[in-house]
Write a protein that holds these residues in place. Structure first.
Motif, PDB file in Angstrom:
ATOM      1  N   ASP A 127      42.577  12.734 -10.946  1.00 36.86           N
ATOM      2  CA  ASP A 127      42.050  13.777 -11.835  1.00 36.86           C
ATOM      3  C   ASP A 127      40.587  14.097 -11.532  1.00 36.86           C
ATOM      4  O   ASP A 127      39.746  14.170 -12.432  1.00 36.86           O
ATOM      5  N   THR A 128      40.292  14.309 -10.251  1.00 38.49           N
ATOM      6  CA  THR A 128      38.937  14.690  -9.847  1.00 38.49           C
ATOM      7  C   THR A 128      38.991  16.020  -9.104  1.00 38.49           C
ATOM      8  O   THR A 128      40.036  16.420  -8.583  1.00 38.49           O
ATOM      9  N   ARG A 129      37.849  16.700  -9.056  1.00 42.62           N
ATOM     10  CA  ARG A 129      37.766  17.973  -8.352  1.00 42.62           C
ATOM     11  C   ARG A 129      38.143  17.798  -6.892  1.00 42.62           C
ATOM     12  O   ARG A 129      38.872  18.627  -6.316  1.00 42.62           O
ATOM     13  N   GLU A 130      37.688  16.726  -6.275  1.00 45.20           N
ATOM     14  CA  GLU A 130      37.967  16.485  -4.862  1.00 45.20           C
ATOM     15  C   GLU A 130      39.462  16.285  -4.615  1.00 45.20           C
ATOM     16  O   GLU A 130      39.999  16.750  -3.598  1.00 45.20           O
ATOM     17  N   ALA A 131      40.139  15.600  -5.533  1.00 43.10           N
ATOM     18  CA  ALA A 131      41.574  15.374  -5.374  1.00 43.10           C
ATOM     19  C   ALA A 131      42.344  16.689  -5.440  1.00 43.10           C
ATOM     20  O   ALA A 131      43.257  16.934  -4.632  1.00 43.10           O
ATOM     21  N   TYR A 132      41.975  17.560  -6.386  1.00 42.34           N
ATOM     22  CA  TYR A 132      42.641  18.856  -6.481  1.00 42.34           C
ATOM     23  C   TYR A 132      42.359  19.718  -5.249  1.00 42.34           C
ATOM     24  O   TYR A 132      43.259  20.410  -4.739  1.00 42.34           O
ATOM     25  N   LEU A 133      41.122  19.693  -4.762  1.00 39.21           N
ATOM     26  CA  LEU A 133      40.781  20.475  -3.583  1.00 39.21           C
ATOM     27  C   LEU A 133      41.564  19.997  -2.362  1.00 39.21           C
ATOM     28  O   LEU A 133      41.965  20.800  -1.511  1.00 39.21           O
ATOM     29  N   ALA A 134      41.803  18.681  -2.285  1.00 35.24           N
ATOM     30  CA  ALA A 134      42.586  18.143  -1.173  1.00 35.24           C
ATOM     31  C   ALA A 134      44.014  18.680  -1.209  1.00 35.24           C
ATOM     32  O   ALA A 134      44.606  18.970  -0.156  1.00 35.24           O
ATOM     33  N   VAL A 135      44.567  18.833  -2.411  1.00 34.54           N
ATOM     34  CA  VAL A 135      45.927  19.376  -2.544  1.00 34.54           C
ATOM     35  C   VAL A 135      45.976  20.812  -2.044  1.00 34.54           C
ATOM     36  O   VAL A 135      46.879  21.200  -1.284  1.00 34.54           O
ATOM     37  N   PHE A 136      45.014  21.642  -2.434  1.00 38.26           N
ATOM     38  CA  PHE A 136      45.005  23.036  -1.998  1.00 38.26           C
ATOM     39  C   PHE A 136      44.792  23.143  -0.494  1.00 38.26           C
ATOM     40  O   PHE A 136      45.386  23.989   0.173  1.00 38.26           O
ATOM     41  N   ALA A 137      43.947  22.268   0.040  1.00 39.82           N
ATOM     42  CA  ALA A 137      43.744  22.258   1.490  1.00 39.82           C
ATOM     43  C   ALA A 137      45.030  21.862   2.211  1.00 39.82           C
ATOM     44  O   ALA A 137      45.368  22.426   3.270  1.00 39.82           O
ATOM     45  N   LEU A 138      45.774  20.916   1.638  1.00 40.15           N
ATOM     46  CA  LEU A 138      47.053  20.496   2.217  1.00 40.15           C
ATOM     47  C   LEU A 138      48.046  21.658   2.229  1.00 40.15           C
ATOM     48  O   LEU A 138      48.739  21.884   3.232  1.00 40.15           O
ATOM     49  N   ASP A 139      48.102  22.409   1.142  1.00 39.47           N
ATOM     50  CA  ASP A 139      49.041  23.532   1.069  1.00 39.47           C
ATOM     51  C   ASP A 139      48.656  24.616   2.065  1.00 39.47           C
ATOM     52  O   ASP A 139      49.517  25.195   2.738  1.00 39.47           O
ATOM     53  N   ALA A 140      47.374  24.912   2.168  1.00 41.59           N
ATOM     54  CA  ALA A 140      46.919  25.921   3.136  1.00 41.59           C
ATOM     55  C   ALA A 140      47.240  25.483   4.563  1.00 41.59           C
ATOM     56  O   ALA A 140      47.708  26.289   5.382  1.00 41.59           O
ATOM     57  N   ALA A 141      47.018  24.211   4.861  1.00 45.16           N
ATOM     58  CA  ALA A 141      47.329  23.695   6.197  1.00 45.16           C
ATOM     59  C   ALA A 141      48.829  23.743   6.460  1.00 45.16           C
ATOM     60  O   ALA A 141      49.266  23.987   7.599  1.00 45.16           O
ATOM     61  N   GLY A 142      49.636  23.519   5.417  1.00 43.55           N
ATOM     62  CA  GLY A 142      51.089  23.562   5.581  1.00 43.55           C
ATOM     63  C   GLY A 142      51.577  24.941   6.005  1.00 43.55           C
ATOM     64  O   GLY A 142      52.437  25.060   6.889  1.00 43.55           O
ATOM     65  N   PHE A 143      51.035  25.990   5.408  1.00 50.59           N
ATOM     66  CA  PHE A 143      51.439  27.340   5.805  1.00 50.59           C
ATOM     67  C   PHE A 143      50.900  27.697   7.188  1.00 50.59           C
ATOM     68  O   PHE A 143      51.529  28.456   7.926  1.00 50.59           O
ATOM     69  N   LEU A 144      49.747  27.164   7.543  1.00 55.72           N
ATOM     70  CA  LEU A 144      49.234  27.369   8.895  1.00 55.72           C
ATOM     71  C   LEU A 144      50.160  26.712   9.921  1.00 55.72           C
ATOM     72  O   LEU A 144      50.500  27.315  10.954  1.00 55.72           O
ATOM     73  N   LEU A 145      50.616  25.493   9.616  1.00 54.70           N
ATOM     74  CA  LEU A 145      51.567  24.815  10.498  1.00 54.70           C
ATOM     75  C   LEU A 145      52.888  25.563  10.549  1.00 54.70           C
ATOM     76  O   LEU A 145      53.537  25.640  11.601  1.00 54.70           O
ATOM     77  N   CYS A 146      53.296  26.127   9.418  1.00 58.08           N
ATOM     78  CA  CYS A 146      54.522  26.935   9.377  1.00 58.08           C
ATOM     79  C   CYS A 146      54.423  28.110  10.344  1.00 58.08           C
ATOM     80  O   CYS A 146      55.362  28.384  11.099  1.00 58.08           O
ATOM     81  N   ALA A 147      53.279  28.801  10.347  1.00 60.70           N
ATOM     82  CA  ALA A 147      53.091  29.939  11.249  1.00 60.70           C
ATOM     83  C   ALA A 147      53.188  29.496  12.704  1.00 60.70           C
ATOM     84  O   ALA A 147      53.842  30.157  13.534  1.00 60.70           O
ATOM     85  N   VAL A 148      52.542  28.380  13.042  1.00 59.43           N
ATOM     86  CA  VAL A 148      52.582  27.872  14.417  1.00 59.43           C
ATOM     87  C   VAL A 148      54.002  27.493  14.806  1.00 59.43           C
ATOM     88  O   VAL A 148      54.466  27.758  15.932  1.00 59.43           O
ATOM     89  N   THR A 149      54.734  26.882  13.874  1.00 54.12           N
ATOM     90  CA  THR A 149      56.110  26.472  14.154  1.00 54.12           C
ATOM     91  C   THR A 149      57.013  27.674  14.409  1.00 54.12           C
ATOM     92  O   THR A 149      57.863  27.658  15.305  1.00 54.12           O
ATOM     93  N   LEU A 150      56.849  28.730  13.622  1.00 51.87           N
ATOM     94  CA  LEU A 150      57.677  29.922  13.801  1.00 51.87           C
ATOM     95  C   LEU A 150      57.470  30.555  15.172  1.00 51.87           C
ATOM     96  O   LEU A 150      58.376  31.224  15.701  1.00 51.87           O
ATOM     97  N   LEU A 151      56.312  30.359  15.766  1.00 52.85           N
ATOM     98  CA  LEU A 151      56.059  30.904  17.099  1.00 52.85           C
ATOM     99  C   LEU A 151      56.918  30.240  18.169  1.00 52.85           C
ATOM    100  O   LEU A 151      57.036  30.763  19.280  1.00 52.85           O
ATOM    101  N   ARG A 152      57.528  29.102  17.852  1.00 52.26           N
ATOM    102  CA  ARG A 152      58.409  28.430  18.809  1.00 52.26           C
ATOM    103  C   ARG A 152      59.777  29.097  18.894  1.00 52.26           C
ATOM    104  O   ARG A 152      60.558  28.787  19.795  1.00 52.26           O
ATOM    105  N   LEU A 153      60.069  29.980  17.967  1.00 53.97           N
ATOM    106  CA  LEU A 153      61.375  30.638  17.947  1.00 53.97           C
ATOM    107  C   LEU A 153      61.408  31.818  18.919  1.00 53.97           C
ATOM    108  O   LEU A 153      60.365  32.412  19.235  1.00 53.97           O
TER     109      LEU A 153
END
Length: 428
Positions: free
Chosen positions: A162-188
């Motif tokens: 329940d800290t600001r840093e913990a919440y920011l880490a979650v949002f950074a994780l989600d943003a990185a996940g969609f970035l990885l999704c974009a890179v993965t789709l390029l393999r198709l």
């Protein structure tokens, strides 16, 4: 268990990896976002609700033109760009400190998400033969649930700190996940866009396809099961039964694990409109049974018996969910023209935001305020909607046959040329 989640190698496996990469972050985002926006950003619950309602309403409208863009320009490139846009919008939440920027970013997020869903469906249609699409989608749904479950656990760690840093880490994780999704789709492989519209063909043909619109509307009604599980049942348990509040979380976990384990099996026999209609019809009947069982949980039974009744209701609900999902996936593809999958899937996908926007008010009024009669009425709505799907699908098929006949006599075959081109990209 892995063979129930992982699809066959090739394009389906790559699509599953892309699904998993962004669902991990989404699972963490879903369980932490409300607290982040209230405690860290300082928005009120009313502001958050208003912004998300506006955002998803706009997103549902833009799904069709973005799907049409995927049809014309090619679904892979469109999906990659929309995944990047989603990543950027999630990353922007890290810097939001007031309502107006939050609203604008939420709109970008919803628009990118709705467009990405349509583009991904068009990409799948271009890479997977029609008879295998529902099976692949079932695998992707299992992968999605697995990612959401793990992501929710990671989000739970952030909630515990329940800290600001913990919440920011979650949002950074989600943003990185969609970035990885974009890179993965390029393999198709690249799926070609459709040729120019035939003379006289509307730019957004799905908006004039009345049978498909009715199928989409019926599907949106059946999708009321989504806010039923996430909102109405938890409120019902807390306010109308003597069951312990921890059961809310337990039923959510039960639903997630059941879809992971059995969605592929549920979709195995669905390979065309007839089997899809039967699945949707059965889902309406099972949802009626689920609603009746949930209503019985308010009968003042001993706590253990109330818990047992609620678990049975949840099991019936998830069985109906898996049948409805598999049947609707098949119908959404089968009733769409081969060269317009993106815009048709963009339209079909509006059922999700519509159910999530209108469902909370409708279901809380029916169930929390009306009680048992509300459950019975809701079960009847599910039953009638499931039964209505058959006649409407047959109407849509007859309309498609008439349209195909008119096209065959009015112009030569650019659509046939497109289908031949697309078929060369089916082999995985």
């Amino acid at each position: 268990m892995p063979h129930q989640i992982l699809p066959p190698t090739g394009a389906p496996r790559v699509l599953a990896v892309a699904q998993l990469s962004n669902s991990l972050g989404d699972g963490a985002y879903y369980v932490t976002s409300a607290l982040y926006f209230t405690r860290v950003v300082g928005l009120s619950p009313t502001q958050i609700g208003l912004a998300l309602t506006i955002a998803w309403a706009i997103g549902s409208v833009t799904g069709v033109p973005l799907g049409a863009l995927a049809d014309r320009k090619g679904p892979r490139g469109t999906a990659v760009l929309l995944a990047l846009a989603t990543s950027a919008s999630v990353g922007s939440f890290l810097f939001i400190r007031s309502f107006v920027p939050f609203l604008l970013t939420a709109v970008l997020y919803a628009v990118a998400q709705c467009g990405l869903a349509a583009a991904r469906q068009a990409l799948l249609a271009g890479l997977v033969e029609p008879s295998a699409r529902t099976g692949v989608l079932a695998h992707l749904q299992s992968t999605l649930n697995a990612g959401l479950a793990v992501g929710a656990a990671l989000g739970g760690l952030a909630l515990r700190h329940d800290t600001r840093e913990a919440y920011l880490a979650v949002f950074a994780l989600d943003a990185a996940g969609f970035l990885l999704c974009a890179v993965t789709l390029l393999r198709l492989p690249v799926v070609p866009g459709s040729p120019a519209r035939a003379k006289g063909e509307p730019r957004l043909a799905v908006l004039r396809d009345r049978p498909y619109a009715v199928v989409t509307a019926l599907n949106a009604v059946l999708l009321l099961r989504m806010p039923l599980l996430s909102l109405a049942v938890p409120l019902w348990i807390v306010e109308r039964t003597n069951a312990p509040s921890w059961l809310v979380s337990a039923l959510f976990v039960l639903n997630t694990l059941a879809v992971m384990a059995f969605q592929v099996r549920m979709a195995r026999d669905i390979d065309g409109p007839r089997t899809a209609i039967r699945a949707v019809r059965r889902s309406g009947l099972v949802m009626l049974a689920s609603c009746v069982v949930f209503a019985c949980s308010a009968a003042g039974l001993p706590v253990w018996a109330t818990v047992a009744v609620l678990v049975v209701g949840a099991v019936l609900q998830v069985v109906a969910e898996m049948q409805q999902s598999a049947g609707s996936w098949q119908l959404g593809f089968d009733l769409a023209p081969a060269h317009q999958i993106g815009q048709y899937q963009g339209f079909f996908g509006t059922g999700v935001p519509v159910a999530r926007t209108l469902g909370p008010l409708l279901l809380t009024s029916l169930l929390v305020m009306w009680g048992v009669p509300g459950w019975l009425l809701l079960g009847g709505i599910f039953l009638v909607t499931g039964l209505a799907m058959g006649p409407v699908v047959r109407w849509a098929e007859a309309d498609r046959r008439r349209g195909a006949g008119n096209c065959a006599t009015s112009h030569d075959g650019p659509a046939d040329e497109y289908r031949t081109s697309a078929e060369r990209h089916v082999t995985l």
